[in-house]
Design a protein around this motif. Sequence first.
Motif, PDB file in Angstrom:
ATOM      1  N   MET A 177     -58.415 -14.151  68.539  1.00  0.00           N
ATOM      2  CA  MET A 177     -59.966 -14.085  68.230  1.00  0.00           C
ATOM      3  C   MET A 177     -60.479 -15.142  66.845  1.00  0.00           C
ATOM      4  N   LEU A 178     -60.810 -15.843  66.381  1.00  0.00           N
ATOM      5  CA  LEU A 178     -61.309 -16.935  64.948  1.00  0.00           C
ATOM      6  C   LEU A 178     -62.689 -16.115  65.026  1.00  0.00           C
ATOM      7  N   PHE A 179     -62.781 -16.107  63.302  1.00  0.00           N
ATOM      8  CA  PHE A 179     -63.702 -15.057  62.685  1.00  0.00           C
ATOM      9  C   PHE A 179     -63.991 -16.669  61.900  1.00  0.00           C
ATOM     10  N   ASP A 180     -65.413 -17.687  62.281  1.00  0.00           N
ATOM     11  CA  ASP A 180     -66.120 -18.259  61.007  1.00  0.00           C
ATOM     12  C   ASP A 180     -67.594 -17.526  60.017  1.00  0.00           C
ATOM     13  N   GLU A 181     -66.426 -16.772  59.282  1.00  0.00           N
ATOM     14  CA  GLU A 181     -67.533 -15.708  58.342  1.00  0.00           C
ATOM     15  C   GLU A 181     -68.697 -15.485  59.126  1.00  0.00           C
ATOM     16  N   PRO A 182     -68.440 -14.348  60.264  1.00  0.00           N
ATOM     17  CA  PRO A 182     -68.883 -13.746  61.257  1.00  0.00           C
ATOM     18  C   PRO A 182     -70.641 -12.924  60.214  1.00  0.00           C
ATOM     19  N   THR A 183     -70.178 -12.681  59.203  1.00  0.00           N
ATOM     20  CA  THR A 183     -71.931 -11.551  58.819  1.00  0.00           C
ATOM     21  C   THR A 183     -72.236 -12.662  57.397  1.00  0.00           C
ATOM     22  N   SER A 184     -72.622 -13.756  57.206  1.00  0.00           N
ATOM     23  CA  SER A 184     -72.336 -14.508  56.144  1.00  0.00           C
ATOM     24  C   SER A 184     -73.938 -14.816  56.764  1.00  0.00           C
ATOM     25  N   ALA A 185     -74.261 -14.618  58.152  1.00  0.00           N
ATOM     26  CA  ALA A 185     -75.855 -15.693  57.813  1.00  0.00           C
ATOM     27  C   ALA A 185     -76.260 -14.560  58.352  1.00  0.00           C
TER      28      ALA A 185
END
Lengths: 214, 276
Positions: free
Chosen positions: B162-170
């Motif tokens: 699983m790749l997470f791209d800044e999942p909480t930044s927004a």
Amino acid sequence: MNVAVFVKYIAQGTAYTLGVTAVALPSGLVLGTLFALLAVYGGKVLRQIMTFYSTVMRGIPPIVLLLILYFVMSGQINLSPFWAGSISLGIISSAYQMEIIRGAILSVSSGQMMAARSIGLTRMQAITNVILPQTLRNAIAPWSNEAAIIIKDSSLVYALGVPEILRRAQLIGASSQSYLLAYLTAAIIYFLLVFTSSRLLGLLEKKLEIPANP
Amino acid sequence: MPKPILTIKKLTKIYGSNVIFRDIDLTVNEGDTIVIIGPSGTGKSTLLRCVNLLTQPNSGQIWLGDMEITAEDANEDLVRQHIGMVFQNFLLFNHLTALENVKLGLTKVKHLNEKVAEAKAFNELKRVGLSDRAYHYPGQLSGGQQQRVGIARALAMDPRIMLFDEPTSALDPELIGEVLEVMRDLARSGMTMLVVTHEMGFAREVADRIVFMEKGSIVEEGAPDDLFYRPKFERTREFLWKITELYGKQEGADTSSKTVLPEAPLEGTPVEGPTS
């Protein structure tokens, strides 16, 4: 003169008006959607071709295009004026509908395509399952405007001799010498058709609206 | 012997004359959670997109297990099925309910029948604690809920990584916790994860290895404690200090630890702060 007979004579053209619209509008939508997809996803060459097509088609009055297409078509195949006129209007409309759909595609964020591809959908699957359902919803409002234009422009097939509303109004106007009454009757019928179609499409838009919290 | 799931070799991405990153080498072993940190504009997100073949690298190779996915003849749609991706701005399909979002890949890509797909999608939503929101549209969900649906959508495909791209930044601050919670559970369950984030608490707690990237290169990588307490490079130390200060947490200054966080840069020192 019997007004009821008079109005009835003109109103009988409504079938042709609706028939022309029923052919031209969907065929324009299918072509327009296809052209818009080619313009957006088809790469540079296709985009330029589609842009050229749209610019030329939208730069010429519909009646001129209609006459050209009619004579091109009737020279090749044996088509009744009704079919030739309806198909021609559909082709003319495809350029306008292409711009509507293109705008609607571009208003769907590019992230939607990325997300669709990320779960393994092919480009084609992403377009049919993710992009188009959102695009067509976005397109209903501007498309309802184009539907009104087609209903009104269907009067152009009068130039090919199709006995639609305007043609019949002119005929009975001439024979009864009541031109004003004849054209007013035609105007009212056109207005009612456009008004009803706009209302119906407005309802459709409401019905298809994606639920969201305010 | 750890089994590598993802191997990145000498990967380079250049846009025009702009080098996004150069010669990146990285290995992610099965069950590992690797967290990539670093200032924005260092190519972290682009790196993830390269791994998911959403962006073509200019050179280098990426291997998923023993298959080279950057090979000419690699089937990118097939590759993406095995790699889950979670985006910064969720990117749920707006016209579909939460359940339909999760189900779409199952019916269209995995060709499961409606019933099986629906049951599986429902299960995935349950896993992220959203079974009661299955029939809500994205527009009716909070950001945290949307992101959890995004995670469920990726998980449903049974990815190998699983790749997470800044999942909480927004997300609004109060919604970050629920997403990190799901990610924590996922890491514990043995999922292989590659995460780009600024959440240092999460990184320290969950990561097996932290990778510090800057200006298109990996500056340093190692176990969280090594990076936080014994960074080899001054730059790592500076970045960690800044980000800790920025987030107002004393992550590094754990009192039970013998080592204290590196000295702060002087007050008023011009620093280019990390932005999300």
